[in-house]
Design a protein around this motif. Structure first.
Motif, PDB file in Angstrom:
ATOM      1  N   ILE A 181       0.838  -1.195   0.000  1.00 34.42           N
ATOM      2  CA  ILE A 181       0.000   0.000   0.000  1.00 34.42           C
ATOM      3  C   ILE A 181       0.876   1.250   0.000  1.00 34.42           C
ATOM      4  O   ILE A 181       1.724   1.421   0.869  1.00 34.42           O
ATOM      5  CB  ILE A 181      -0.919   0.018   1.232  1.00 34.42           C
ATOM      6  N   HIS A 182       0.651   2.121  -0.980  1.00 39.70           N
ATOM      7  CA  HIS A 182       1.368   3.386  -1.091  1.00 39.70           C
ATOM      8  C   HIS A 182       0.389   4.540  -0.885  1.00 39.70           C
ATOM      9  O   HIS A 182      -0.732   4.503  -1.400  1.00 39.70           O
ATOM     10  CB  HIS A 182       2.000   3.550  -2.474  1.00 39.70           C
ATOM     11  N   GLY A 183       0.803   5.554  -0.189  1.00 34.49           N
ATOM     12  CA  GLY A 183      -0.015   6.757  -0.088  1.00 34.49           C
ATOM     13  C   GLY A 183       0.189   7.637  -1.302  1.00 34.49           C
ATOM     14  O   GLY A 183       1.315   7.849  -1.746  1.00 34.49           O
ATOM     15  N   GLY A 184      -0.904   8.140  -1.863  1.00 36.07           N
ATOM     16  CA  GLY A 184      -0.799   9.070  -2.974  1.00 36.07           C
ATOM     17  C   GLY A 184      -0.644  10.497  -2.468  1.00 36.07           C
ATOM     18  O   GLY A 184      -0.743  10.761  -1.272  1.00 36.07           O
ATOM     19  N   THR A 185      -0.422  11.421  -3.379  1.00 35.71           N
ATOM     20  CA  THR A 185      -0.215  12.819  -2.997  1.00 35.71           C
ATOM     21  C   THR A 185      -1.348  13.734  -3.437  1.00 35.71           C
ATOM     22  O   THR A 185      -1.340  14.918  -3.102  1.00 35.71           O
ATOM     23  CB  THR A 185       1.100  13.343  -3.599  1.00 35.71           C
ATOM     24  N   ALA A 186      -2.339  13.217  -4.162  1.00 35.56           N
ATOM     25  CA  ALA A 186      -3.395  14.083  -4.695  1.00 35.56           C
ATOM     26  C   ALA A 186      -4.220  14.714  -3.590  1.00 35.56           C
ATOM     27  O   ALA A 186      -4.742  15.814  -3.750  1.00 35.56           O
ATOM     28  CB  ALA A 186      -4.302  13.301  -5.638  1.00 35.56           C
ATOM     29  N   ARG A 187      -4.369  14.037  -2.452  1.00 37.64           N
ATOM     30  CA  ARG A 187      -5.194  14.584  -1.386  1.00 37.64           C
ATOM     31  C   ARG A 187      -4.648  15.924  -0.914  1.00 37.64           C
ATOM     32  O   ARG A 187      -5.388  16.814  -0.530  1.00 37.64           O
ATOM     33  CB  ARG A 187      -5.261  13.595  -0.213  1.00 37.64           C
ATOM     34  N   ALA A 188      -3.303  16.087  -0.937  1.00 35.20           N
ATOM     35  CA  ALA A 188      -2.693  17.342  -0.508  1.00 35.20           C
ATOM     36  C   ALA A 188      -3.031  18.489  -1.445  1.00 35.20           C
ATOM     37  O   ALA A 188      -2.917  19.654  -1.082  1.00 35.20           O
ATOM     38  CB  ALA A 188      -1.180  17.190  -0.416  1.00 35.20           C
ATOM     39  N   ALA A 189      -3.463  18.154  -2.655  1.00 36.79           N
ATOM     40  CA  ALA A 189      -3.798  19.187  -3.634  1.00 36.79           C
ATOM     41  C   ALA A 189      -5.267  19.583  -3.573  1.00 36.79           C
ATOM     42  O   ALA A 189      -5.750  20.290  -4.435  1.00 36.79           O
ATOM     43  CB  ALA A 189      -3.447  18.704  -5.041  1.00 36.79           C
ATOM     44  N   GLY A 190      -5.996  19.086  -2.575  1.00 38.87           N
ATOM     45  CA  GLY A 190      -7.370  19.512  -2.397  1.00 38.87           C
ATOM     46  C   GLY A 190      -8.406  18.448  -2.648  1.00 38.87           C
ATOM     47  O   GLY A 190      -9.596  18.720  -2.564  1.00 38.87           O
ATOM     48  N   ALA A 191      -7.993  17.216  -2.960  1.00 36.96           N
ATOM     49  CA  ALA A 191      -8.965  16.148  -3.151  1.00 36.96           C
ATOM     50  C   ALA A 191      -9.607  15.802  -1.825  1.00 36.96           C
ATOM     51  O   ALA A 191      -8.993  15.888  -0.765  1.00 36.96           O
ATOM     52  CB  ALA A 191      -8.292  14.911  -3.738  1.00 36.96           C
ATOM     53  N   ALA A 192     -10.860  15.402  -1.877  1.00 35.03           N
ATOM     54  CA  ALA A 192     -11.597  15.124  -0.650  1.00 35.03           C
ATOM     55  C   ALA A 192     -11.184  13.788  -0.070  1.00 35.03           C
ATOM     56  O   ALA A 192     -10.872  12.850  -0.795  1.00 35.03           O
ATOM     57  CB  ALA A 192     -13.102  15.094  -0.953  1.00 35.03           C
TER      58      ALA A 192
END
Length: 221
Positions: A44-55
């Motif tokens: 399991i890898h954490g993505g980075t899109a959430r830091a850009a404002g994804a819910a």
């Protein structure tokens, strides 16, 4: 693969930020497989899109990932409708059209849909290059996210993020996956594997429609 994943325990291996060195990660997986070659693994890898404002959504890492595991297993066992085909250029072109049409019918916001089509293309192209043969692609819809699951019959070929030199034109596909997703990972079974990624969007951008007929009808040659 679906049967053993549904019935057997799955060992979770969560990759912390900065701990995704390709050789070290492969060594960790090989060590677990040497103890029990038949044990299913979820990397399991954490993505980075959430830091850009994804819910925040149903996906991600740790406890959130467990909520998605059943969906990935269902895709691998053939319980979900999706795209099935061999990894030829023609199949990949049809796959892109199928994904675009499925997301449009599901009322996925345009920006998120563009990211999802790109991730489908990256993950499917990775299969074409490193694990040729058949593949299945499933898109699982939640209210404000879509889970992408791409599977193939090569559990020994685990994709890991690369760190290519600046002058090398390839090898950055999984970096793109990480950048555009809220989380991604690999499930390794006895006879096949799945690579998954989740794309989420803020609630104010609208909710997706849950589709019941997303099959493309393309069978492997």
């Amino acid at each position: 693969m679906g049967a053993d994943l549904a019935e057997d325990p799955i060992t979770e291996l969560e990759v912390e930020p900065g701990d995704d060195n390709a050789e070290r990660l492969r060594a960790r997986v090989a060590g677990l497989r040497s103890v029990d070659p038949n044990r299913a693994l979820a990397v399991i890898h954490g993505g980075t899109a959430r830091a850009a404002g994804a819910a925040p959504s149903d996906g991600g890492t740790s406890a959130d990932w467990r909520a998605q595991l059943a969906a990935v297993v269902a895709c691998l066992s053939g319980a979900s409708d999706g795209f099935t085909g061999d990894t030829t250029p023609t199949s990949l072109a049809r796959l892109r059209r199928w994904a675009d049409d499925t997301l449009r019918r599901g009322a996925v916001p345009a920006a998120a849909a563009a990211d999802i089509v790109l991730l489908v293309d990256e993950l499917a192209s990775n299969v074409e290059e490193h694990a040729p043969g058949w593949m299945t692609v499933d898109l699982e819809f939640a209210e404000h996210s879509v889970l992408i699951v791409v599977s193939d019959p090569h559990p020994s070929r685990m994709p890991v993020p690369g760190d290519p030199p600046p002058d090398r034109p390839s090898g950055r596909g999984l970096l793109v996956v990480s950048a555009l997703s809220t989380g991604w990972g690999v499930v390794l079974g006895r006879t096949s594997k799945a690579v998954w990624a989740e794309v989420a969007w803020p609630p104010e951008h609208g909710a997706a429609h849950h589709l019941t007929d997303t099959g493309a009808g393309l069978r492997p040659r």
